[in-house]
Design a protein around this motif. Structure first.
Motif, PDB file in Angstrom:
ATOM      1  N   PRO A  13       0.835  -1.214   0.000  1.00 51.58           N
ATOM      2  CA  PRO A  13       0.000   0.000   0.000  1.00 51.58           C
ATOM      3  C   PRO A  13       0.867   1.260   0.000  1.00 51.58           C
ATOM      4  O   PRO A  13       1.877   1.312   0.703  1.00 51.58           O
ATOM      5  CB  PRO A  13      -0.795  -0.132   1.307  1.00 51.58           C
ATOM      6  CG  PRO A  13      -0.875  -1.603   1.544  1.00 51.58           C
ATOM      7  CD  PRO A  13       0.434  -2.156   1.071  1.00 51.58           C
ATOM      8  N   GLY A  14       0.444   2.228  -0.807  1.00 53.30           N
ATOM      9  CA  GLY A  14       1.217   3.450  -0.958  1.00 53.30           C
ATOM     10  C   GLY A  14       2.245   3.390  -2.067  1.00 53.30           C
ATOM     11  O   GLY A  14       2.833   4.426  -2.423  1.00 53.30           O
ATOM     12  N   GLY A  15       2.445   2.224  -2.619  1.00 51.65           N
ATOM     13  CA  GLY A  15       3.440   2.065  -3.671  1.00 51.65           C
ATOM     14  C   GLY A  15       2.920   2.433  -5.044  1.00 51.65           C
ATOM     15  O   GLY A  15       1.785   2.905  -5.194  1.00 51.65           O
ATOM     16  N   SER A  16       3.770   2.201  -6.041  1.00 53.14           N
ATOM     17  CA  SER A  16       3.442   2.570  -7.420  1.00 53.14           C
ATOM     18  C   SER A  16       3.685   1.398  -8.356  1.00 53.14           C
ATOM     19  O   SER A  16       4.541   0.542  -8.097  1.00 53.14           O
ATOM     20  CB  SER A  16       4.311   3.756  -7.874  1.00 53.14           C
ATOM     21  OG  SER A  16       4.065   4.893  -7.082  1.00 53.14           O
ATOM     22  N   LEU A  17       2.924   1.388  -9.442  1.00 55.19           N
ATOM     23  CA  LEU A  17       3.122   0.440 -10.529  1.00 55.19           C
ATOM     24  C   LEU A  17       2.818   1.139 -11.839  1.00 55.19           C
ATOM     25  O   LEU A  17       2.008   2.077 -11.876  1.00 55.19           O
ATOM     26  CB  LEU A  17       2.193  -0.776 -10.402  1.00 55.19           C
ATOM     27  CG  LEU A  17       2.592  -1.923  -9.495  1.00 55.19           C
ATOM     28  CD1 LEU A  17       1.486  -2.972  -9.467  1.00 55.19           C
ATOM     29  CD2 LEU A  17       3.901  -2.555  -9.919  1.00 55.19           C
ATOM     30  N   LYS A  63      -8.868   9.156  -9.251  1.00 52.68           N
ATOM     31  CA  LYS A  63      -8.482  10.518  -9.629  1.00 52.68           C
ATOM     32  C   LYS A  63      -7.415  11.051  -8.681  1.00 52.68           C
ATOM     33  O   LYS A  63      -7.521  10.926  -7.464  1.00 52.68           O
ATOM     34  CB  LYS A  63      -9.700  11.436  -9.630  1.00 52.68           C
ATOM     35  CG  LYS A  63     -10.636  11.195 -10.799  1.00 52.68           C
ATOM     36  CD  LYS A  63     -11.826  12.149 -10.758  1.00 52.68           C
ATOM     37  CE  LYS A  63     -12.761  11.905 -11.947  1.00 52.68           C
ATOM     38  NZ  LYS A  63     -13.960  12.781 -11.894  1.00 52.68           N
ATOM     39  N   GLY A  64      -6.395  11.643  -9.264  1.00 51.83           N
ATOM     40  CA  GLY A  64      -5.292  12.170  -8.473  1.00 51.83           C
ATOM     41  C   GLY A  64      -4.226  11.151  -8.142  1.00 51.83           C
ATOM     42  O   GLY A  64      -3.157  11.516  -7.635  1.00 51.83           O
ATOM     43  N   ARG A  65      -4.501   9.886  -8.414  1.00 54.60           N
ATOM     44  CA  ARG A  65      -3.521   8.823  -8.116  1.00 54.60           C
ATOM     45  C   ARG A  65      -3.033   8.120  -9.392  1.00 54.60           C
ATOM     46  O   ARG A  65      -1.892   7.662  -9.436  1.00 54.60           O
ATOM     47  CB  ARG A  65      -4.139   7.791  -7.172  1.00 54.60           C
ATOM     48  CG  ARG A  65      -4.594   8.354  -5.846  1.00 54.60           C
ATOM     49  CD  ARG A  65      -5.004   7.239  -4.886  1.00 54.60           C
ATOM     50  NE  ARG A  65      -6.140   6.469  -5.353  1.00 54.60           N
ATOM     51  CZ  ARG A  65      -6.107   5.153  -5.573  1.00 54.60           C
ATOM     52  NH1 ARG A  65      -5.001   4.466  -5.368  1.00 54.60           N
ATOM     53  NH2 ARG A  65      -7.202   4.511  -5.991  1.00 54.60           N
ATOM     54  N   SER A  83       0.241   5.795  -5.081  1.00 53.74           N
ATOM     55  CA  SER A  83      -0.552   5.781  -3.845  1.00 53.74           C
ATOM     56  C   SER A  83      -1.562   4.632  -3.870  1.00 53.74           C
ATOM     57  O   SER A  83      -2.746   4.810  -3.538  1.00 53.74           O
ATOM     58  CB  SER A  83      -1.273   7.125  -3.655  1.00 53.74           C
ATOM     59  OG  SER A  83      -0.349   8.184  -3.604  1.00 53.74           O
ATOM     60  N   LEU A  84      -1.090   3.475  -4.246  1.00 54.71           N
ATOM     61  CA  LEU A  84      -1.978   2.336  -4.411  1.00 54.71           C
ATOM     62  C   LEU A  84      -2.578   1.892  -3.091  1.00 54.71           C
ATOM     63  O   LEU A  84      -1.938   1.967  -2.030  1.00 54.71           O
ATOM     64  CB  LEU A  84      -1.233   1.183  -5.078  1.00 54.71           C
ATOM     65  CG  LEU A  84      -1.043   1.358  -6.586  1.00 54.71           C
ATOM     66  CD1 LEU A  84       0.080   0.473  -7.110  1.00 54.71           C
ATOM     67  CD2 LEU A  84      -2.346   1.050  -7.320  1.00 54.71           C
ATOM     68  N   LYS A  85      -3.808   1.441  -3.172  1.00 56.62           N
ATOM     69  CA  LYS A  85      -4.572   0.998  -2.005  1.00 56.62           C
ATOM     70  C   LYS A  85      -4.966  -0.468  -2.196  1.00 56.62           C
ATOM     71  O   LYS A  85      -5.073  -0.944  -3.335  1.00 56.62           O
ATOM     72  CB  LYS A  85      -5.843   1.842  -1.874  1.00 56.62           C
ATOM     73  CG  LYS A  85      -5.607   3.335  -1.770  1.00 56.62           C
ATOM     74  CD  LYS A  85      -6.916   4.094  -1.741  1.00 56.62           C
ATOM     75  CE  LYS A  85      -6.699   5.596  -1.667  1.00 56.62           C
ATOM     76  NZ  LYS A  85      -7.982   6.342  -1.638  1.00 56.62           N
ATOM     77  N   PRO A  86      -5.236  -1.169  -1.103  1.00 56.37           N
ATOM     78  CA  PRO A  86      -5.669  -2.569  -1.251  1.00 56.37           C
ATOM     79  C   PRO A  86      -6.889  -2.717  -2.156  1.00 56.37           C
ATOM     80  O   PRO A  86      -7.011  -3.726  -2.860  1.00 56.37           O
ATOM     81  CB  PRO A  86      -5.976  -2.970   0.188  1.00 56.37           C
ATOM     82  CG  PRO A  86      -5.058  -2.124   1.012  1.00 56.37           C
ATOM     83  CD  PRO A  86      -5.011  -0.803   0.301  1.00 56.37           C
TER      84      PRO A  86
END
Length: 114
Positions: A13-17, A63-65, A83-86
């Motif tokens: 969580p919080g990471g990027s791809l 949006k925004g992520r 800002s990835l979330k589960p």
């Protein structure tokens, strides 16, 4: 027309791809392109799209992520996710609309978990 998606994986969580989708078989500069996703037990939803003119649209939850972009010379569409979330965990499918038809890539799995 073929689409090849890549870039999924496991991220905290919080990471990027970064998801990428390469289209082949024609020129798609006049085609809308985008990404859908489908989580287990849920309906497929449109995540982001980009028109031939570069206009973009996103589902509210990203949006925004997330940022969608395209390279017409390379026939590619990219989805930069941060800002990835589960709840972003899903199979992601790229698509394009060409000559009035939808074409789909194979899914690429994104798992957001600690």
């Amino acid at each position: 027309v073929q689409l090849q998606a890549s870039g999924g994986g496991l991220v905290q969580p919080g990471g990027s791809l970064r998801l990428s989708c390469a289209a082949s078989g024609s020129s798609f500069s006049n085609s809308a392109m985008g990404w859908y996703r489908q989580a287990p037990g849920k309906q497929r939803e449109l995540v982001a799209l980009i028109t031939s003119g570069g206009g973009t649209n996103y589902v509210d939850s990203v949006k925004g992520r997330f940022t969608i972009s395209r390279d017409n010379a390379e026939n590619t569409v990219v989805l930069q996710m941060s800002s990835l979330k589960p709840e972003d965990t899903a199979a992601y499918y790229c698509y394009l609309i060409h000559m009035g038809r939808y074409y789909w890539g194979q899914g690429t799995l994104v798992t957001v978990s600690s």
